[in-house]
Design a protein around this motif. Sequence first.
Motif, PDB file in Angstrom:
ATOM      1  N   ASP A 165       0.818  -1.226   0.000  1.00 45.62           N
ATOM      2  CA  ASP A 165       0.000   0.000   0.000  1.00 45.62           C
ATOM      3  C   ASP A 165       0.849   1.273   0.000  1.00 45.62           C
ATOM      4  O   ASP A 165       0.452   2.303   0.558  1.00 45.62           O
ATOM      5  CB  ASP A 165      -0.944   0.024   1.218  1.00 45.62           C
ATOM      6  CG  ASP A 165      -2.008  -1.060   1.143  1.00 45.62           C
ATOM      7  OD1 ASP A 165      -2.471  -1.347   0.020  1.00 45.62           O
ATOM      8  OD2 ASP A 165      -2.355  -1.625   2.193  1.00 45.62           O
ATOM      9  N   VAL A 166       2.002   1.193  -0.625  1.00 45.51           N
ATOM     10  CA  VAL A 166       2.871   2.374  -0.717  1.00 45.51           C
ATOM     11  C   VAL A 166       2.434   3.253  -1.882  1.00 45.51           C
ATOM     12  O   VAL A 166       2.446   4.481  -1.795  1.00 45.51           O
ATOM     13  CB  VAL A 166       4.342   1.957  -0.892  1.00 45.51           C
ATOM     14  CG1 VAL A 166       5.246   3.187  -1.011  1.00 45.51           C
ATOM     15  CG2 VAL A 166       4.787   1.102   0.294  1.00 45.51           C
ATOM     16  N   ILE A 167       2.050   2.631  -3.000  1.00 43.68           N
ATOM     17  CA  ILE A 167       1.595   3.380  -4.165  1.00 43.68           C
ATOM     18  C   ILE A 167       0.328   2.731  -4.717  1.00 43.68           C
ATOM     19  O   ILE A 167       0.057   1.551  -4.474  1.00 43.68           O
ATOM     20  CB  ILE A 167       2.664   3.435  -5.283  1.00 43.68           C
ATOM     21  CG1 ILE A 167       2.953   2.020  -5.820  1.00 43.68           C
ATOM     22  CG2 ILE A 167       3.933   4.108  -4.787  1.00 43.68           C
ATOM     23  CD1 ILE A 167       3.847   2.002  -7.048  1.00 43.68           C
ATOM     24  N   THR A 168      -0.414   3.518  -5.455  1.00 42.65           N
ATOM     25  CA  THR A 168      -1.573   2.999  -6.181  1.00 42.65           C
ATOM     26  C   THR A 168      -1.513   3.378  -7.659  1.00 42.65           C
ATOM     27  O   THR A 168      -1.902   2.595  -8.532  1.00 42.65           O
ATOM     28  CB  THR A 168      -2.883   3.535  -5.581  1.00 42.65           C
ATOM     29  OG1 THR A 168      -2.835   4.978  -5.566  1.00 42.65           O
ATOM     30  CG2 THR A 168      -3.079   3.014  -4.160  1.00 42.65           C
ATOM     31  N   LYS A 169      -1.023   4.560  -7.941  1.00 42.69           N
ATOM     32  CA  LYS A 169      -1.007   5.026  -9.335  1.00 42.69           C
ATOM     33  C   LYS A 169       0.304   5.690  -9.744  1.00 42.69           C
ATOM     34  O   LYS A 169       0.398   6.273 -10.821  1.00 42.69           O
ATOM     35  CB  LYS A 169      -2.160   5.994  -9.566  1.00 42.69           C
ATOM     36  CG  LYS A 169      -2.177   7.192  -8.605  1.00 42.69           C
ATOM     37  CD  LYS A 169      -3.403   8.057  -8.839  1.00 42.69           C
ATOM     38  CE  LYS A 169      -3.438   9.248  -7.850  1.00 42.69           C
ATOM     39  NZ  LYS A 169      -4.625  10.094  -8.061  1.00 42.69           N
ATOM     40  N   THR A 170       1.322   5.597  -8.907  1.00 46.05           N
ATOM     41  CA  THR A 170       2.609   6.210  -9.236  1.00 46.05           C
ATOM     42  C   THR A 170       3.309   5.424 -10.345  1.00 46.05           C
ATOM     43  O   THR A 170       3.524   4.216 -10.201  1.00 46.05           O
ATOM     44  CB  THR A 170       3.526   6.260  -8.001  1.00 46.05           C
ATOM     45  OG1 THR A 170       2.859   6.947  -6.945  1.00 46.05           O
ATOM     46  CG2 THR A 170       4.835   6.969  -8.324  1.00 46.05           C
ATOM     47  N   PRO A 171       3.682   6.057 -11.443  1.00 43.40           N
ATOM     48  CA  PRO A 171       4.362   5.336 -12.531  1.00 43.40           C
ATOM     49  C   PRO A 171       5.755   4.870 -12.103  1.00 43.40           C
ATOM     50  O   PRO A 171       6.443   5.548 -11.342  1.00 43.40           O
ATOM     51  CB  PRO A 171       4.461   6.389 -13.643  1.00 43.40           C
ATOM     52  CG  PRO A 171       3.486   7.458 -13.278  1.00 43.40           C
ATOM     53  CD  PRO A 171       3.426   7.466 -11.777  1.00 43.40           C
ATOM     54  N   ILE A 172       6.154   3.711 -12.610  1.00 44.74           N
ATOM     55  CA  ILE A 172       7.531   3.249 -12.460  1.00 44.74           C
ATOM     56  C   ILE A 172       8.117   3.149 -13.860  1.00 44.74           C
ATOM     57  O   ILE A 172       7.706   2.303 -14.651  1.00 44.74           O
ATOM     58  CB  ILE A 172       7.603   1.885 -11.745  1.00 44.74           C
ATOM     59  CG1 ILE A 172       6.973   1.972 -10.353  1.00 44.74           C
ATOM     60  CG2 ILE A 172       9.066   1.427 -11.638  1.00 44.74           C
ATOM     61  CD1 ILE A 172       7.000   0.653  -9.583  1.00 44.74           C
ATOM     62  N   ARG A 173       9.037   4.019 -14.154  1.00 45.00           N
ATOM     63  CA  ARG A 173       9.652   4.040 -15.476  1.00 45.00           C
ATOM     64  C   ARG A 173      11.046   3.434 -15.404  1.00 45.00           C
ATOM     65  O   ARG A 173      11.600   3.246 -14.322  1.00 45.00           O
ATOM     66  CB  ARG A 173       9.672   5.476 -16.017  1.00 45.00           C
ATOM     67  CG  ARG A 173       8.244   6.009 -16.173  1.00 45.00           C
ATOM     68  CD  ARG A 173       8.163   7.458 -16.561  1.00 45.00           C
ATOM     69  NE  ARG A 173       6.764   7.900 -16.580  1.00 45.00           N
ATOM     70  CZ  ARG A 173       6.380   9.157 -16.706  1.00 45.00           C
ATOM     71  NH1 ARG A 173       7.274  10.127 -16.853  1.00 45.00           N
ATOM     72  NH2 ARG A 173       5.088   9.462 -16.711  1.00 45.00           N
ATOM     73  N   TYR A 174      11.633   3.150 -16.554  1.00 45.30           N
ATOM     74  CA  TYR A 174      12.908   2.439 -16.535  1.00 45.30           C
ATOM     75  C   TYR A 174      13.734   2.792 -17.760  1.00 45.30           C
ATOM     76  O   TYR A 174      13.224   3.303 -18.773  1.00 45.30           O
ATOM     77  CB  TYR A 174      12.670   0.922 -16.472  1.00 45.30           C
ATOM     78  CG  TYR A 174      11.813   0.366 -17.591  1.00 45.30           C
ATOM     79  CD1 TYR A 174      12.392  -0.108 -18.763  1.00 45.30           C
ATOM     80  CD2 TYR A 174      10.422   0.306 -17.473  1.00 45.30           C
ATOM     81  CE1 TYR A 174      11.612  -0.635 -19.785  1.00 45.30           C
ATOM     82  CE2 TYR A 174       9.633  -0.221 -18.486  1.00 45.30           C
ATOM     83  CZ  TYR A 174      10.235  -0.686 -19.632  1.00 45.30           C
ATOM     84  OH  TYR A 174       9.460  -1.198 -20.645  1.00 45.30           O
ATOM     85  N   ALA A 175      15.032   2.511 -17.650  1.00 48.20           N
ATOM     86  CA  ALA A 175      15.957   2.809 -18.734  1.00 48.20           C
ATOM     87  C   ALA A 175      17.204   1.951 -18.583  1.00 48.20           C
ATOM     88  O   ALA A 175      17.485   1.403 -17.517  1.00 48.20           O
ATOM     89  CB  ALA A 175      16.330   4.293 -18.720  1.00 48.20           C
ATOM     90  N   VAL A 176      17.952   1.849 -19.690  1.00 48.56           N
ATOM     91  CA  VAL A 176      19.235   1.148 -19.700  1.00 48.56           C
ATOM     92  C   VAL A 176      20.302   2.121 -20.152  1.00 48.56           C
ATOM     93  O   VAL A 176      20.173   2.747 -21.209  1.00 48.56           O
ATOM     94  CB  VAL A 176      19.211  -0.074 -20.642  1.00 48.56           C
ATOM     95  CG1 VAL A 176      20.594  -0.708 -20.740  1.00 48.56           C
ATOM     96  CG2 VAL A 176      18.183  -1.091 -20.176  1.00 48.56           C
ATOM     97  N   ALA A 177      21.366   2.257 -19.350  1.00 46.13           N
ATOM     98  CA  ALA A 177      22.450   3.181 -19.671  1.00 46.13           C
ATOM     99  C   ALA A 177      23.733   2.400 -19.917  1.00 46.13           C
ATOM    100  O   ALA A 177      24.138   1.579 -19.080  1.00 46.13           O
ATOM    101  CB  ALA A 177      22.651   4.174 -18.535  1.00 46.13           C
ATOM    102  N   PHE A 178      24.366   2.631 -21.049  1.00 43.97           N
ATOM    103  CA  PHE A 178      25.656   2.021 -21.354  1.00 43.97           C
ATOM    104  C   PHE A 178      26.754   3.000 -20.953  1.00 43.97           C
ATOM    105  O   PHE A 178      26.785   4.145 -21.406  1.00 43.97           O
ATOM    106  CB  PHE A 178      25.745   1.668 -22.837  1.00 43.97           C
ATOM    107  CG  PHE A 178      24.900   0.485 -23.206  1.00 43.97           C
ATOM    108  CD1 PHE A 178      25.412  -0.802 -23.120  1.00 43.97           C
ATOM    109  CD2 PHE A 178      23.578   0.647 -23.606  1.00 43.97           C
ATOM    110  CE1 PHE A 178      24.621  -1.904 -23.438  1.00 43.97           C
ATOM    111  CE2 PHE A 178      22.784  -0.450 -23.926  1.00 43.97           C
ATOM    112  CZ  PHE A 178      23.316  -1.730 -23.844  1.00 43.97           C
ATOM    113  N   ALA A 179      27.656   2.525 -20.072  1.00 42.10           N
ATOM    114  CA  ALA A 179      28.594   3.440 -19.417  1.00 42.10           C
ATOM    115  C   ALA A 179      29.934   3.579 -20.119  1.00 42.10           C
ATOM    116  O   ALA A 179      30.748   4.410 -19.717  1.00 42.10           O
ATOM    117  CB  ALA A 179      28.822   2.980 -17.974  1.00 42.10           C
TER     118      ALA A 179
END
Length: 351
Positions: free
Chosen positions: A170-184
């Motif tokens: 019950d921490v979030i209900t509608k908060t988006p979780i987005r993601y990415a990949v970074a090449f270093a």
Amino acid sequence: MSFVKKTFLSRVIDVLKDKEELKSPVVIKHGDSIDAEIVRLQTQLAGEQLDVNRKKIEEQIKLLKIGKAGEQSLLFELTNSFLPLMILHDVYIEHKGLSAQFDFILVTRQFFLIIEVKKYYGNITVNEKGEFIRNVNRGSRTVFKEGMYSPIRQVERQVEVLQSMLVDHDVITKTPIRYAVAFANEKTVIDLAKAPKEIEDKVFRSDGIVSFIKAELAKKSPVYFKDGKMHELAAYIHGQHIDKHSIEVYEEQEVSFYEEEKVPVAATLEKKLLLLSDEDLVLKLKKFRKRLADETERKAFYIFTNKTLDGLVEIKPTTLDELRKVEGIGDKKLEEFGLELVAIIKESVDG
């Protein structure tokens, strides 16, 4: 750390009292697991007598240091972004039998962001199917090409674990979780010309992370957090982190992606022509690899890479002890299909 569910009135009061003063990043959790694992491996190395085991330990230490350098380069970009971020570096979470190791989790005012960092040697191409291919060039020539497990799928699995935990608690209900990949690797060229749109937008070099976050912040979001709420969410995730004595173990087929010297001479376009007697063995090994890949629903290079194939043909191991000497064949593969490989090679050698 449990998440305390507040009453509606308490939440209203918190919102009214909360401020929006944060202008720059705050590191909530520093990355320390890699350093701890390096120390553990160095201690293990000091007491190890067998050369074969020492080589494996030294390899892991080297790869961990490379991975650490990649994550530090991304951390530098984040901490100098002048954006209101809560940064959690090197987080390990377990939930409902699932687990995930996160390079970075960011809490922004409008979403969570998970970032997977890769520090591979060579250039990366993503084709129209969304498949990742690593290319190594010398001058204008491509001398090595190999498929790799999709880091997008890897980070998507991390999203699933984090989202499941946050929703269930019950921490979030509608908060988006987005993601990415970074090449270093600053020398890496990423070819996304044919990549699907959903991948093209999420893959970049580390120096592109700030532009990516700004673009994401410009999009609409169903939430907007002020400073106190951001810190509360970041502190909660930090509280769910589990200290592990061991961290991500590099897959054997992934090891060669990290260093220039790992590009096998035998896999270059200049490699010697195989003896005619070897061609039949190559076909048999490829057929075995495809069959096992189909049966276990894995990519062929997950069974063994072309580099390992070259090693099998060159060494022609006819015992498990000899097979162990082929680079890319570890205990796991020995146990899973070592006897079958040895039988195929022995049949070919015996004629």
